[in-house]
Design a protein around this motif. Structure first.
Motif, mmCIF file in Angstrom:
data_model
loop_
_atom_site.group_PDB
_atom_site.id
_atom_site.type_symbol
_atom_site.label_atom_id
_atom_site.label_comp_id
_atom_site.label_asym_id
_atom_site.label_seq_id
_atom_site.Cartn_x
_atom_site.Cartn_y
_atom_site.Cartn_z
ATOM 1 N N GLY A 20 0.786 -1.231 0.000
ATOM 2 C CA GLY A 20 0.000 0.000 0.000
ATOM 3 C C GLY A 20 0.815 1.276 0.000
ATOM 4 N N ILE A 21 0.354 2.252 0.770
ATOM 5 C CA ILE A 21 0.991 3.566 0.802
ATOM 6 C C ILE A 21 2.428 3.467 1.295
ATOM 7 C CG2 ILE A 21 0.910 5.840 1.899
ATOM 8 C CD1 ILE A 21 -2.143 5.616 1.922
ATOM 9 N N GLY A 22 2.666 2.635 2.309
ATOM 10 C CA GLY A 22 4.020 2.500 2.831
ATOM 11 C C GLY A 22 4.992 2.005 1.779
ATOM 12 N N GLU A 23 4.600 0.983 1.036
ATOM 13 C CA GLU A 23 5.456 0.461 -0.028
ATOM 14 C C GLU A 23 5.703 1.519 -1.096
ATOM 15 O OE1 GLU A 23 5.342 -2.831 -3.676
ATOM 16 O OE2 GLU A 23 4.001 -3.082 -1.947
ATOM 17 N N ALA A 24 4.649 2.187 -1.521
ATOM 18 C CA ALA A 24 4.791 3.187 -2.584
ATOM 19 C C ALA A 24 5.695 4.339 -2.146
ATOM 20 C CB ALA A 24 3.416 3.712 -2.987
ATOM 21 N N LEU A 25 5.590 4.766 -0.904
ATOM 22 C CA LEU A 25 6.472 5.823 -0.406
ATOM 23 C C LEU A 25 7.924 5.347 -0.385
ATOM 24 C CD1 LEU A 25 4.396 7.281 2.567
ATOM 25 C CD2 LEU A 25 4.895 8.404 0.391
ATOM 26 N N ALA A 26 8.135 4.124 0.061
ATOM 27 C CA ALA A 26 9.495 3.598 0.117
ATOM 28 C C ALA A 26 10.138 3.576 -1.260
ATOM 29 C CB ALA A 26 9.485 2.189 0.719
ATOM 30 N N VAL A 27 9.401 3.115 -2.249
ATOM 31 C CA VAL A 27 9.938 3.028 -3.609
ATOM 32 C C VAL A 27 10.285 4.411 -4.147
ATOM 33 C CG1 VAL A 27 9.342 2.426 -5.987
ATOM 34 C CG2 VAL A 27 8.816 0.838 -4.124
ATOM 35 N N ARG A 28 9.454 5.400 -3.857
ATOM 36 C CA ARG A 28 9.728 6.752 -4.346
ATOM 37 C C ARG A 28 10.895 7.400 -3.610
ATOM 38 N NH1 ARG A 28 5.638 5.158 -6.369
ATOM 39 N NH2 ARG A 28 4.513 6.114 -8.099
ATOM 40 N N MET A 29 10.990 7.147 -2.322
ATOM 41 C CA MET A 29 12.125 7.690 -1.581
ATOM 42 C C MET A 29 13.430 7.040 -2.017
ATOM 43 S SD MET A 29 10.386 8.148 2.161
ATOM 44 C CE MET A 29 8.998 9.279 2.357
ATOM 45 N N ALA A 30 13.340 5.776 -2.425
ATOM 46 C CA ALA A 30 14.526 5.083 -2.937
ATOM 47 C C ALA A 30 15.080 5.796 -4.165
ATOM 48 C CB ALA A 30 14.177 3.633 -3.282
ATOM 49 N N THR A 31 14.210 6.224 -5.051
ATOM 50 C CA THR A 31 14.679 6.913 -6.261
ATOM 51 C C THR A 31 15.334 8.250 -5.939
ATOM 52 O OG1 THR A 31 12.584 8.090 -6.678
ATOM 53 C CG2 THR A 31 12.801 5.869 -7.572
ATOM 54 N N ARG A 32 15.083 8.771 -4.738
ATOM 55 C CA ARG A 32 15.690 10.030 -4.306
ATOM 56 C C ARG A 32 16.926 9.811 -3.443
ATOM 57 N NH1 ARG A 32 10.573 10.764 -5.658
ATOM 58 N NH2 ARG A 32 9.751 12.831 -6.149
ATOM 59 N N GLY A 33 17.353 8.551 -3.332
ATOM 60 C CA GLY A 33 18.602 8.263 -2.634
ATOM 61 C C GLY A 33 18.501 8.185 -1.127
ATOM 62 N N SER A 34 17.318 7.902 -0.597
ATOM 63 C CA SER A 34 17.164 7.766 0.849
ATOM 64 C C SER A 34 17.749 6.444 1.336
ATOM 65 C CB SER A 34 15.683 7.819 1.238
ATOM 66 O OG SER A 34 15.108 9.056 0.927
ATOM 67 N N HIS A 35 18.146 6.431 2.604
ATOM 68 C CA HIS A 35 18.416 5.203 3.332
ATOM 69 C C HIS A 35 17.110 4.817 4.015
ATOM 70 C CE1 HIS A 35 22.647 6.020 2.644
ATOM 71 N NE2 HIS A 35 22.483 7.209 3.208
ATOM 72 N N LEU A 36 16.744 3.555 3.974
ATOM 73 C CA LEU A 36 15.405 3.160 4.400
ATOM 74 C C LEU A 36 15.427 2.083 5.474
ATOM 75 C CD1 LEU A 36 13.826 2.970 0.839
ATOM 76 C CD2 LEU A 36 13.375 4.729 2.551
ATOM 77 N N VAL A 37 14.520 2.237 6.435
ATOM 78 C CA VAL A 37 14.195 1.184 7.384
ATOM 79 C C VAL A 37 12.750 0.797 7.110
ATOM 80 C CG1 VAL A 37 14.030 0.491 9.794
ATOM 81 C CG2 VAL A 37 15.741 2.190 9.089
ATOM 82 N N LEU A 38 12.535 -0.455 6.755
ATOM 83 C CA LEU A 38 11.209 -0.940 6.365
ATOM 84 C C LEU A 38 10.673 -1.857 7.452
ATOM 85 C CD1 LEU A 38 11.977 -1.823 2.628
ATOM 86 C CD2 LEU A 38 11.210 0.368 3.576
ATOM 87 N N SER A 39 9.527 -1.483 8.017
ATOM 88 C CA SER A 39 8.943 -2.270 9.106
ATOM 89 C C SER A 39 7.499 -2.648 8.814
ATOM 90 C CB SER A 39 9.010 -1.499 10.427
ATOM 91 O OG SER A 39 10.330 -1.407 10.902
ATOM 92 N N ALA A 40 7.136 -3.834 9.207
ATOM 93 C CA ALA A 40 5.779 -4.374 9.182
ATOM 94 C C ALA A 40 5.890 -5.760 9.811
ATOM 95 C CB ALA A 40 5.220 -4.446 7.765
ATOM 96 N N ARG A 41 4.796 -6.500 9.861
ATOM 97 C CA ARG A 41 4.855 -7.839 10.442
ATOM 98 C C ARG A 41 5.318 -8.896 9.448
ATOM 99 N NH1 ARG A 41 -1.046 -8.492 12.883
ATOM 100 N NH2 ARG A 41 -1.486 -7.590 10.834
ATOM 101 N N ASN A 42 5.057 -8.685 8.160
ATOM 102 C CA ASN A 42 5.321 -9.702 7.142
ATOM 103 C C ASN A 42 6.730 -9.521 6.572
ATOM 104 O OD1 ASN A 42 5.398 -11.277 4.768
ATOM 105 N ND2 ASN A 42 3.171 -11.140 4.538
ATOM 106 N N GLU A 43 7.676 -10.302 7.088
ATOM 107 C CA GLU A 43 9.070 -10.131 6.676
ATOM 108 C C GLU A 43 9.289 -10.465 5.203
ATOM 109 O OE1 GLU A 43 13.626 -11.272 8.036
ATOM 110 O OE2 GLU A 43 11.912 -12.095 9.145
ATOM 111 N N ALA A 44 8.605 -11.481 4.702
ATOM 112 C CA ALA A 44 8.782 -11.851 3.296
ATOM 113 C C ALA A 44 8.387 -10.699 2.374
ATOM 114 C CB ALA A 44 7.956 -13.096 2.974
ATOM 115 N N GLU A 45 7.273 -10.039 2.682
ATOM 116 C CA GLU A 45 6.852 -8.898 1.864
ATOM 117 C C GLU A 45 7.793 -7.714 2.034
ATOM 118 O OE1 GLU A 45 4.146 -8.515 -0.520
ATOM 119 O OE2 GLU A 45 4.772 -10.605 -0.382
ATOM 120 N N LEU A 46 8.319 -7.533 3.228
ATOM 121 C CA LEU A 46 9.304 -6.469 3.441
ATOM 122 C C LEU A 46 10.555 -6.712 2.589
ATOM 123 C CD1 LEU A 46 9.166 -5.916 7.311
ATOM 124 C CD2 LEU A 46 8.313 -4.361 5.543
#
Length: 275
Positions: A20-46
């Motif tokens: 959802g929104i969290g994934e879409a934000l992460a992908v867009r921030m990646a294109t801007r060169g961010s360092h990311l910490v991705l959290s949720a319960r589903n590790e495989a999807e993370l």
């Protein structure tokens, strides 16, 4: 307005990042060169999202499984991120769960879960992150609230209560930490094409497993993320995002609350009359 965020080389921690929104934000921030910490319960999807982000140009990407209703895990998680990166520039409290049931049909445990996940989990993680930001004199905290945090809608008494609470908490937090050089951004999405209604809880606490028509016809999650990113970059302290008639309720509630109440009462009546 705030100074706009430039995401390059920033450490951004996103909860609810597996879809959802969290994934879409992460992908867009990646294109801007961010360092990311991705959290949720589903590790495989993370891990899947992490791969997209690495391929998209992110700096360092850390997968940190987290259940936001487990409050005792917040402090160790924050210390783990700080030990790895030395700072947290932006925390996006995006994890959440919705509801689809009338109050009279809802088990009290559903209300408890609405508060645990949507409110207390966000507060616990924010409290864990805040001291390091205050000590540094720099940092940004955000929360994904909802139009439901501004108006009361049928089938969502618990969800609306939680999102109103989230708006109140983070609006108040904004006032407290401004003098420390910190910023708070609230995000109020309307109907966005995510799994929010499929994962929403019925009165018995089980997921509905179905997607509402208004969610299916809402703004695409990619367009939603673009609006949010633009809001961050332009320094908006509150970002409203959506394209449907639900967004008009925000203005109607301010201008003519009685008309807003009547419109939502009619909506509830229609739901009751629908087979």
């Amino acid at each position: 307005m705030y100074p706009g965020i430039q995401f390059s080389d920033k450490v951004v921690w996103i909860t609810g990042a597996s879809s959802g929104i969290g994934e879409a934000l992460a992908v867009r921030m990646a294109t801007r060169g961010s360092h990311l910490v991705l959290s949720a319960r589903n590790e495989a999807e993370l891990q899947r999202v992490a791969t997209l982000c690495r391929n998209g140009g992110a700096g360092d990407v850390v997968v940190l499984p987290l259940d936001v209703s487990n409050y005792s895990s917040m402090e160790p998680a924050a210390q783990q991120v700080l030990a790895h990166f030395g700072k947290i520039d932006l925390l996006i409290n995006n994890a959440g769960v919705s509801q689809r049931s009338f109050c009279v049909d809802t088990d009290f445990d559903v209300y408890r879960q609405m508060m645990d996940v949507n409110v207390l989990g966000q507060i616990a993680l924010t409290q864990a992150v805040l001291p390091a930001m205050v000590a540094r004199g720099e940092g940004h905290i955000s929360v994904t609230a909802s139009v439901a945090g501004k108006v009361g809608a049928p089938l969502r008494t618990g969800y609306c209560a939680a999102k109103h609470a989230v708006m109140g908490f983070f609006d108040a937090l904004r006032t407290e930490i401004a003098a420390d050089g910190l910023q708070v951004t609230t995000i109020t999405p309307g109907f966005i094409q995510t799994n929010v209604s499929k994962n929403a809880l019925r009165g018995d606490g089980k997921p509905t497993g179905t997607t509402d028509d208004n969610i299916a016809g809402g703004m695409s999650v990619d367009d939603c993320a673009d609006v949010i990113i633009a809001g961050f970059e332009s320094g908006e302290p509150e970002i409203a995002v959506g394209s449907g008639p639900e967004m008009g309720l925000l203005q109607l509630k301010r201008d003519n609350p009685v008309a807003a109440f009547q419109a939502l009462e009619q909506m509830a009546t229609q739901i009751r009359q629908t087979p």
